[in-house]
Design an enzyme around this catalytic site. Structure first.
Site, PDB file in Angstrom:
ATOM      1  N   CYS A  23       2.913  31.503 -72.321  1.00 59.20           N
ATOM      2  CA  CYS A  23       1.858  32.395 -72.823  1.00 59.20           C
ATOM      3  C   CYS A  23       2.401  33.759 -73.245  1.00 59.20           C
ATOM      4  O   CYS A  23       1.767  34.466 -74.027  1.00 59.20           O
ATOM      5  CB  CYS A  23       0.761  32.567 -71.778  1.00 59.20           C
ATOM      6  SG  CYS A  23      -0.087  31.020 -71.398  1.00 59.20           S
TER       7      CYS A  23
ATOM      8  N   HIS B  43      -3.125  38.962 -74.197  1.00 53.81           N
ATOM      9  CA  HIS B  43      -3.150  37.498 -74.150  1.00 53.81           C
ATOM     10  C   HIS B  43      -4.524  37.102 -73.642  1.00 53.81           C
ATOM     11  O   HIS B  43      -5.018  37.627 -72.644  1.00 53.81           O
ATOM     12  CB  HIS B  43      -2.047  37.001 -73.211  1.00 53.81           C
ATOM     13  CG  HIS B  43      -2.184  35.551 -72.856  1.00 53.81           C
ATOM     14  ND1 HIS B  43      -2.415  34.576 -73.802  1.00 53.81           N
ATOM     15  CD2 HIS B  43      -2.151  34.918 -71.659  1.00 53.81           C
ATOM     16  CE1 HIS B  43      -2.503  33.401 -73.190  1.00 53.81           C
ATOM     17  NE2 HIS B  43      -2.354  33.581 -71.899  1.00 53.81           N
TER      18      HIS B  43
ATOM     19  N   ASN C 189      -7.731  29.733 -73.889  1.00 53.39           N
ATOM     20  CA  ASN C 189      -6.351  30.190 -73.758  1.00 53.39           C
ATOM     21  C   ASN C 189      -5.490  29.357 -74.711  1.00 53.39           C
ATOM     22  O   ASN C 189      -5.265  28.181 -74.470  1.00 53.39           O
ATOM     23  CB  ASN C 189      -5.897  30.013 -72.305  1.00 53.39           C
ATOM     24  CG  ASN C 189      -4.469  30.489 -72.071  1.00 53.39           C
ATOM     25  OD1 ASN C 189      -3.708  30.696 -73.000  1.00 53.39           O
ATOM     26  ND2 ASN C 189      -4.111  30.645 -70.809  1.00 53.39           N
TER      27      ASN C 189
END
Length: 323
Positions: free
Chosen positions: A114, A250, A280
């Site tokens: 990520c 993020h 996500n």
């Protein structure tokens, strides 16, 4: 005078299929309300069966090139941040290079889960500042729907597929914090925390595997580490939290996003939030949010933007740039 890596184009691509939370109610002991309350996610996009990570990346790249008024021939290098490349090798970046019809320059992938886009942006900046490349296409692209355990309600409802891309170009600046472009970067990792977020398979273990996560533990690390990396990067740019126009974090969980903004003393009005629509998307989430933020009219030229991310590794970092 100082060479700066300036964003001259941005774009994104989301697969056609939109999956609302309600779709999970059919197969899992969960509800739309539970998913929304815990994560802020309302829907996400899943790639079509014949759609690969490099396909998504190429479409985002084409959008970013169009936004910059450039073609593939103007690009010296492609850096793709992904944990879900099409094949074990070659890199997804070389596949994007081929799909764009780019026959010169070089292309490679960066893998920091990520945090991948922050790592890719930092590497692209280093290539530009060192004179290795004048224009770099930096892409975050993922098909996390391919590594989900669809029986694990704590993880499979959180992730989505997508891609975002930026074109970075060498421009001369004054060498001050008022310059456009990347002003500072900060990267970190600590491999002792592997078990908090990982995929239980891979090439040398001879299996594909599924994503495994200890969500509470990741949450515990996230707010503190994201705040610290953002403030470290700002400090090295000679700036402070009050100088920030936009945090583009993020997009993992609305509570992490809110917690980090609060710890940095910034209102949510200064945060670009897309987690409700995308879920996500791992390395794709920051460039997706930058592109959407520009489209919405939030991010404007001259704005000071801080991007920060944390992912498996653990790996985390931040980039401070003036749009």
């Amino acid at each position: 005078m100082a060479g700066r890596s300036v964003v001259v184009g941005v774009g994104h691509y989301l697969p056609e299929r939109i999956v609302p939370n309600s779709e999970f109610e059919k197969t899992l002991d969960t509800t739309d309300e539970w998913i929304k309350t815990r994560s802020g996610i309302e829907r996400r996009h899943f790639a079509a069966e014949d759609e690969t990570t490099s396909d998504l990346a190429t479409k985002a790249a084409e959008a970013a090139l169009a936004d910059a008024g450039l073609t593939a021939d103007d690009i010296d290098a492609i850096v793709v941040a992904t944990s879900t490349a099409d094949l074990t090798f070659p890199s997804a970046a070389t596949m994007v290079q081929a799909q764009l019809g780019m026959t010169k320059g070089f292309a490679f992938d960066v893998q920091a889960v990520c945090a991948g886009f922050v790592f890719a942006l930092t590497n692209a900046n280093a290539l530009i500042v060192s004179g290795q490349a004048k224009r770099v296409l930096v892409i975050g692209a993922e098909t996390f729907s391919r590594i989900m355990d669809w029986t694990d309600r704590s993880t499979c409802v959180l992730f989505g597929d997508g891609a975002g891309a930026l074109v970075l170009e060498l421009q001369e600046g004054e060498g001050t914090a008022q310059d456009r472009g990347i002003l500072a970067t900060d990267l970190n990792s600590d491999g002792r925390y592997k078990d908090l977020l990982y995929v239980d398979g891979g090439v040398s273990t001879q299996s594909t595997g599924h994503l495994r996560m200890q969500g509470n533990q990741v949450f515990r690390h996230a707010v503190e580490k994201l705040t610290k990396t953002a403030e470290t990067a700002l400090e090295s740019a000679g700036l402070g939290n009050s100088d920030v126009d936009w945090i583009v974090p993020h997009q993992a969980n609305i509570r992490i996003i809110q917690g980090t903004a609060k710890k940095m003393g910034l209102p949510m009005d200064n945060v670009v939030v897309t987690v409700q629509d995308h879920g996500n998307t791992s390395a794709a989430s920051i460039p997706l949010a930058l592109s959407v933020g520009k489209q919405r009219g939030q991010i404007k030229q001259g704005d000071l933007v801080v991007t920060e991310a944390i992912g498996g590794g653990l790996a985390w970092g931040a980039v401070v740039l003036r749009w």
